[in-house]
Design a protein around this motif. Structure first.
Motif, mmCIF file in Angstrom:
data_model
loop_
_atom_site.group_PDB
_atom_site.id
_atom_site.type_symbol
_atom_site.label_atom_id
_atom_site.label_comp_id
_atom_site.label_asym_id
_atom_site.label_seq_id
_atom_site.Cartn_x
_atom_site.Cartn_y
_atom_site.Cartn_z
ATOM 1 N N LEU A 70 0.723 -1.153 0.124
ATOM 2 C CA LEU A 70 -0.002 0.065 -0.113
ATOM 3 C C LEU A 70 0.742 1.048 0.020
ATOM 4 C CD1 LEU A 70 -2.858 1.026 0.106
ATOM 5 C CD2 LEU A 70 -2.598 1.070 2.366
ATOM 6 N N THR A 71 1.748 1.134 0.712
ATOM 7 C CA THR A 71 2.698 2.418 1.042
ATOM 8 C C THR A 71 3.486 2.595 -0.539
ATOM 9 O OG1 THR A 71 4.368 1.162 2.187
ATOM 10 C CG2 THR A 71 2.956 2.894 3.570
ATOM 11 N N THR A 72 3.994 1.560 -1.005
ATOM 12 C CA THR A 72 4.382 1.727 -2.462
ATOM 13 C C THR A 72 3.557 2.439 -3.551
ATOM 14 O OG1 THR A 72 5.735 -0.343 -1.750
ATOM 15 C CG2 THR A 72 5.831 0.574 -3.914
ATOM 16 N N ILE A 73 2.304 1.789 -3.629
ATOM 17 C CA ILE A 73 1.097 2.301 -4.542
ATOM 18 C C ILE A 73 1.226 3.846 -4.136
ATOM 19 C CG2 ILE A 73 -1.050 2.333 -5.105
ATOM 20 C CD1 ILE A 73 -1.163 -0.432 -4.640
ATOM 21 N N LEU A 74 1.001 4.107 -2.839
ATOM 22 C CA LEU A 74 0.882 5.641 -2.645
ATOM 23 C C LEU A 74 1.990 6.484 -2.473
ATOM 24 C CD1 LEU A 74 -1.243 5.495 0.890
ATOM 25 C CD2 LEU A 74 -2.072 5.739 -1.434
ATOM 26 N N VAL A 75 3.352 6.051 -2.879
ATOM 27 C CA VAL A 75 4.366 6.959 -3.007
ATOM 28 C C VAL A 75 4.294 7.154 -4.555
ATOM 29 C CG1 VAL A 75 6.759 6.471 -3.395
ATOM 30 C CG2 VAL A 75 5.970 6.245 -1.180
ATOM 31 N N LEU A 76 3.537 6.476 -5.217
ATOM 32 C CA LEU A 76 3.808 6.743 -6.735
ATOM 33 C C LEU A 76 3.481 8.086 -7.158
ATOM 34 C CD1 LEU A 76 2.456 3.484 -8.773
ATOM 35 C CD2 LEU A 76 4.547 4.346 -8.509
ATOM 36 N N PRO A 77 2.207 8.540 -6.797
ATOM 37 C CA PRO A 77 1.891 9.957 -7.425
ATOM 38 C C PRO A 77 2.798 10.918 -6.737
ATOM 39 C CG PRO A 77 0.279 9.198 -5.755
ATOM 40 C CD PRO A 77 0.991 8.024 -6.088
ATOM 41 N N VAL A 78 3.384 10.762 -5.588
ATOM 42 C CA VAL A 78 4.293 11.827 -4.930
ATOM 43 C C VAL A 78 5.650 11.755 -5.854
ATOM 44 C CG1 VAL A 78 5.499 12.607 -3.065
ATOM 45 C CG2 VAL A 78 3.345 11.406 -2.735
ATOM 46 N N THR A 79 5.980 10.578 -6.173
ATOM 47 C CA THR A 79 7.327 10.283 -7.041
ATOM 48 C C THR A 79 7.105 10.927 -8.372
ATOM 49 O OG1 THR A 79 7.351 8.320 -5.673
ATOM 50 C CG2 THR A 79 9.009 8.834 -7.607
ATOM 51 N N LEU A 80 5.921 10.456 -9.095
ATOM 52 C CA LEU A 80 5.593 10.901 -10.471
ATOM 53 C C LEU A 80 5.550 12.505 -10.353
ATOM 54 C CD1 LEU A 80 3.260 8.186 -11.569
ATOM 55 C CD2 LEU A 80 5.651 8.395 -11.970
ATOM 56 N N GLY A 81 5.112 13.086 -9.500
ATOM 57 C CA GLY A 81 5.053 14.742 -9.454
ATOM 58 C C GLY A 81 3.611 15.099 -10.320
ATOM 59 N N THR A 82 3.706 16.480 -9.963
ATOM 60 C CA THR A 82 2.270 17.055 -10.290
ATOM 61 C C THR A 82 1.985 17.107 -11.845
ATOM 62 O OG1 THR A 82 3.647 19.204 -9.737
ATOM 63 C CG2 THR A 82 2.018 18.490 -8.122
#
Lengths: 367, 280, 300
Positions: free
Chosen positions: C111-123
């Motif tokens: 779950l934390t990995t999935i959630l880190v995706l949008p933060v990493t991909l950026g706005t």
């Protein structure tokens, strides 16, 4: 520290047990996935009794306590208090007091509010609550620390607050989960007496989980020894100390030397056993016949260097005031723990023997 | 854990998980939209595109000059990783091992660039870089990206270095190691896992750093994320699929490093230095 | 140790005196990084402040006066707050109950990995994805139409809601992961203790968890708010950059790099920093009303 303020303030007079109901555990089981932490626990605890659940870590004793408190669900079995079944109640509706290993004091509340938490939950009127908090704090000798936050108190004081918090709600049963294991050795001894004193004063049924046999022996009315999710033996401290029913219980109770042997002759509660190349006289409770394999167990203080017995070579010897205690190795490699009244040195040969009634005999060899 | 069995708590639990599922589904759908569109011949008014093709990849690669953009991106990222690693690890070592007057102030100086959002300090910084002639250049982009990268390395490395027992170094000294030998034989092997993790995180963050690069880069110093921004900004000019091709290329570039980084660190560390102000 | 004759103190070398205060060769290792940050962060900030007080024309406050007298510029503060505060609060409101459930999970990594995706991909990437996904023909509207929740496609891009969605998608994971670390920091035995003392789930949360969590949530709010307040690419790409999502960072960027008024650009950046500071101080001020201390075990 806290002992210095055991002032003239007297503890309130002993109260009768708040509830004269027995706690019955029947067939308690608890499975975690494939692992069975409890494999069927049956126990009846009399009102006002102080019972210690004793066993090595992983034996299921803390799981049992959590199940009784309702913090973990049962896989099977029933718990009843008097004639009411309580195993389906959530923890907040069982009304038991619990003391945790880590104390679990609410860090944002001072001692007084911690103690008063359970009363607030029961909506006890304010005036009565204040009175009961004062009593409980006096009972654990902490009246002067009432306004301190847990972070400002020593470990021993925090533990007293935790006890006061558990007993102020006048629970029918008090559960204690290794409450002394975070304290240093000296404080531990003081708190043993303290807990026992509080138990006498309030008289509520107490279940005390520990892995320390000294603690269990000195505090409990009755000890329940657990291993691998099962009860191995139940009895008074004297019974367990003098007559352990199994080799592993004996080991836990301090019978450190373990000799594999074979019965040579037996008659009238006496037997002659050959072990480690020597012949030892033992008293037996269960009948044995010549040729039976047996395991003999002796405490270090009962296995004495003398003139008859097992010949062994001293490996370690240390002076512990009045007597020497040491470890020696018999011819067949068995490790023996013994006492000697005269100095012995490493490498020396000694003959180790014990009185027949000091040697425990268990059927079978090995564990 | 206390298991409540009441209906209310069951409903509550279901509702909470439903929110998580909805969030994750939307997130995955959003990513899938980009990937599918980049591979579609035409996608208008239907659930799925009319057909699939890979030719947008070749088109977009040429039109956007993605080879150049990728080269610039990795040059920038490489320079930022190496410089911030060298500066950050040494500073973290000093902060972890010595207690000196002004240490709190120094720590605050390293903390601020991570707390203030890049756009807030980026505008005066970019203005300054343009005034001194570095605006729009490769050097300017690297310098700008060092601002969040160096403090990040410092703050990730301090706890890592603190947990290495200083007596290990003392012991090496006692056994006659020189400073250089101490560094190569003792410190470097002990620090390597932490340094690798910190630098991988810096790498991921720099690839994804839009604001600072956007403010300081010129036509020849754009990184992938800035090029993507311009492509989306001017999206009417080209086929939508080409923009999505670029988005996929960017996503792949970031995710490769992210997956690599996740082998060494907890996902939470990418977002925040786990539990800086938490318990204990 | 050895008696020193009065009036003739033994001269302690400077090197030794400095070392006694913790300054030696190793301490000096902090200098290069510190200089870099001072040169690239502190100095530009001060430079920007000075620049904002040196307008092209008029008295030293002219840039600030321009910002506050022009309604189109002035309203950016409001536009940004209207985006940043609701999304931050919504993210926290969602994050707390979810963190309480996830805390009990043994395997949180997926779950934390999935959630880190949008933060990493950026706005920027999220904005591009949302443009299609939330568009009138996108899956989001199609699904709602197919479920008969709505009768006609909702307009969710090129307006306030597009930016709102992007702030939730990129902001929620950040908020959640911070909240999770605070929630996991609370000793589970405290909940057990409260339960045995008669507190049901609601009172355990209200009396024990919430007071212990508030300081952490205040910090989470500050960090999340500050990020949301600096919203830029998604406001341009996914919003109405000349209308309802004309946020303060757009104003600052346009002033500095499109109108080449460096003084006004810096002044707006300073205002942006000041608003962030005010909100952060308010949040931290509220936090000081609560207990702040260890929330783990209470071992002495």
């Amino acid at each position: 520290m806290t002992m210095t303020m055991a002032s003239t303030r007297d503890a309130p007079p002993p109260r009768p047990a708040p509830s004269g109901e027995a706690l019955r555990l029947a067939g308690l089981r608890r499975d975690f996935g494939g692992f069975q932490a409890l494999k069927g626990l049956d126990l009846e605890i009399r009102p006002g009794e102080f019972v210690a659940l004793l066993g090595p870590s992983g034996c299921g004793k803390t799981t049992a306590l959590n199940c009784i408190a309702g913090l973990q669900p049962l896989s099977a079995g029933t718990i009843s208090l008097g004639d009411r079944r309580i195993d389906e109640l959530p923890p907040e509706r069982r009304g038991f007091g619990m003391v945790f290993q880590s104390y679990a004091l609410f860090p944002h509340m001072n001692a007084r509010r911690n103690v008063g938490f359970g009363l607030a939950m029961q909506r006890v009127p304010r005036r009565e609550a204040e009175k009961r908090i004062d009593e409980a704090l006096a009972l654990v000798r902490l009246s002067a620390q009432a306004d301190k936050l847990p972070g400002q108190m020593s470990g021993g004081q925090q533990q007293r607050v935790a006890i006061a918090r558990a007993i102020v709600i006048r629970p029918p049963v008090v559960l204690m989960d290794e409450p002394l294991s975070n304290l240093d050795a000296k404080l531990r001894l003081e708190m043993r007496a303290e807990i026992r004193r509080i138990h006498e004063a309030i008289g509520s049924t107490t279940i005390y989980v520990t892995h320390d046999q000294d603690e269990a022996l000195s505090m409990a009315d009755r000890i329940v020894v657990m291993r691998d999710g099962l009860i191995r033996q139940t009895g008074t401290p004297e019974e367990l100390y003098e007559r352990p029913a199994h080799a592993d219980v004996a080991e836990f109770m301090g019978y450190r030397s373990k000799l594999a042997g074979r019965v040579v002759s037996a008659s009238n509660g006496r037997a002659s056993v050959e072990a480690c190349g020597a012949r030892l006289e033992v008293s037996v409770r269960a009948p044995v016949s010549p040729g039976d394999p047996v395991t003999l167990m002796v405490r270090p203080e009962d296995l004495v260097a003398g003139t008859s017995g097992v010949v062994a070579t001293v490996r370690i010897s240390e002076y512990r005031g009045r007597a020497f205690f040491g470890a020696a190795q018999a011819i067949d490699g068995t490790e023996l723990f013994f006492r000697s009244d005269r100095p012995v040195s490493t490498g020396e040969r000694v003959t180790l023997g014990a009185r027949p009634d000091q040697i425990l005999v268990f059927a079978g060899s090995g564990a | 854990m206390i298991r409540d069995t009441g209906i209310g708590s069951k409903l509550w639990r279901t509702a909470v998980w439903a929110v998580v599922v909805v969030f994750v589904l939307n997130l995955l759908a959003l990513i899938a939209t980009v990937v599918i569109d980049s591979l579609s011949t035409r996608w208008l008014g239907t659930w799925l595109p009319a057909g699939f093709t890979a030719h947008w990849y070749a088109d977009a690669w040429d039109e956007f000059g993605l080879t150049d953009v990728l080269v610039v991106t990795f040059q920038v990222v490489g320079a930022v990783v190496l410089i911030s690693g060298a500066l950050g690890v040494t500073a973290a070592y000093a902060l972890a091992r010595r207690d000196f007057p002004g240490k709190r102030a120094a720590t605050l100086v390293f903390l601020l660039p991570l707390l203030v959002p890049p756009l807030t300090y980026g505008i005066p910084m970019a203005t300054l870089l343009y005034r001194v002639g570095l605006g729009g250049s490769f050097a300017g982009v690297v310098l700008a990206n060092l601002v969040p990268a160096v403090p990040f390395v410092v703050l990730v490395m301090i706890p890592f270095i603190e947990q290495i027992d200083p007596r290990v170094e003392a012991a090496a000294r006692v056994f006659g190691a020189s400073t250089w030998q101490l560094f190569i034989r003792v410190l470097l092997p002990l620090l390597l896992p932490g340094v690798l993790a910190a630098l991988l995180l810096v790498l991921v963050r720099t690839v994804a750093m839009f604001e600072l690069t956007f403010l300081t880069s010129g036509p020849t110093s754009q990184t992938l994320v800035v090029a993507l921004y311009y492509a989306v900004f001017a999206s009417g000019v080209r086929a939508g699929q080409e923009v999505d091709v670029m988005a996929v290329v960017y996503m792949v570039t970031t995710l490769v490093w992210l997956l690599l980084a996740l082998r060494f660190v907890n996902p939470t560390q990418i977002v925040a230095r786990a539990k800086t102000q938490g318990a204990h | 140790m050895t008696a020193v004759p009065a009036g003739r103190p033994t001269a302690v070398p400077l090197r030794v005196r400095l070392a006694a205060r913790g300054i030696d060769g190793t301490t000096m290792l902090v200098v290069p990084a510190l200089l870099a940050i001072v040169a690239l962060f502190v100095y530009p900030f001060v430079y920007g402040l000075v620049l904002s007080l040196q307008p092209k024309v008029g008295p030293f406050t002219a840039s600030y006066r321009t910002f506050f007298s022009d309604p189109f510029l002035r309203e950016t503060v409001w536009n940004t707050l209207v985006l940043a505060i609701p999304t931050t609060l919504l993210n926290i409101l969602l994050a707390v109950p979810i963190a309480f459930r996830v805390r009990l999970m043994s395997n949180q990594r997926l779950l934390t990995t999935i959630l880190v995706l949008p933060v990493t991909l950026g706005t920027v990437l999220v904005a591009q994805g949302l443009l299609t996904y939330l568009g009138p023909q996108g899956w989001f509207n199609r699904t709602l139409l197919a479920l008969h929740v709505i009768g006609a496609p909702l307009k969710l891009t090129n307006n306030y809601w597009g930016v709102f969605a992007s702030l939730v998608i990129t902001g929620f994971p950040f908020t959640f992961l911070l909240t999770l670390s605070y929630v996991s920091g609370i000793d589970p035995a405290l909940e057990h203790a409260a339960a045995t003392l008669g507190a049901g789930a609601a009172r355990r949360f209200g009396r024990i968890f919430l007071p212990l969590l508030v300081p952490g949530l205040a910090v989470t709010f500050c960090l999340s708010f500050v990020q949301a307040f600096a919203v830029f690419p998604s406001a341009v790409l996914l919003g109405a950059p000349a209308g309802s999502t004309h946020v303060i960072s757009i104003a600052a960027y346009q002033a500095a790099f499109e109108r080449y008024d460096a003084s006004l650009g810096s002044a707006i950046a300073m205002v942006m920093g000041a608003v962030q500071l005010v909100v952060v101080l308010l949040a931290l001020g509220a936090r000081s009303l609560f207990y702040r201390g260890p929330v783990g075990g209470t071992k002495g």
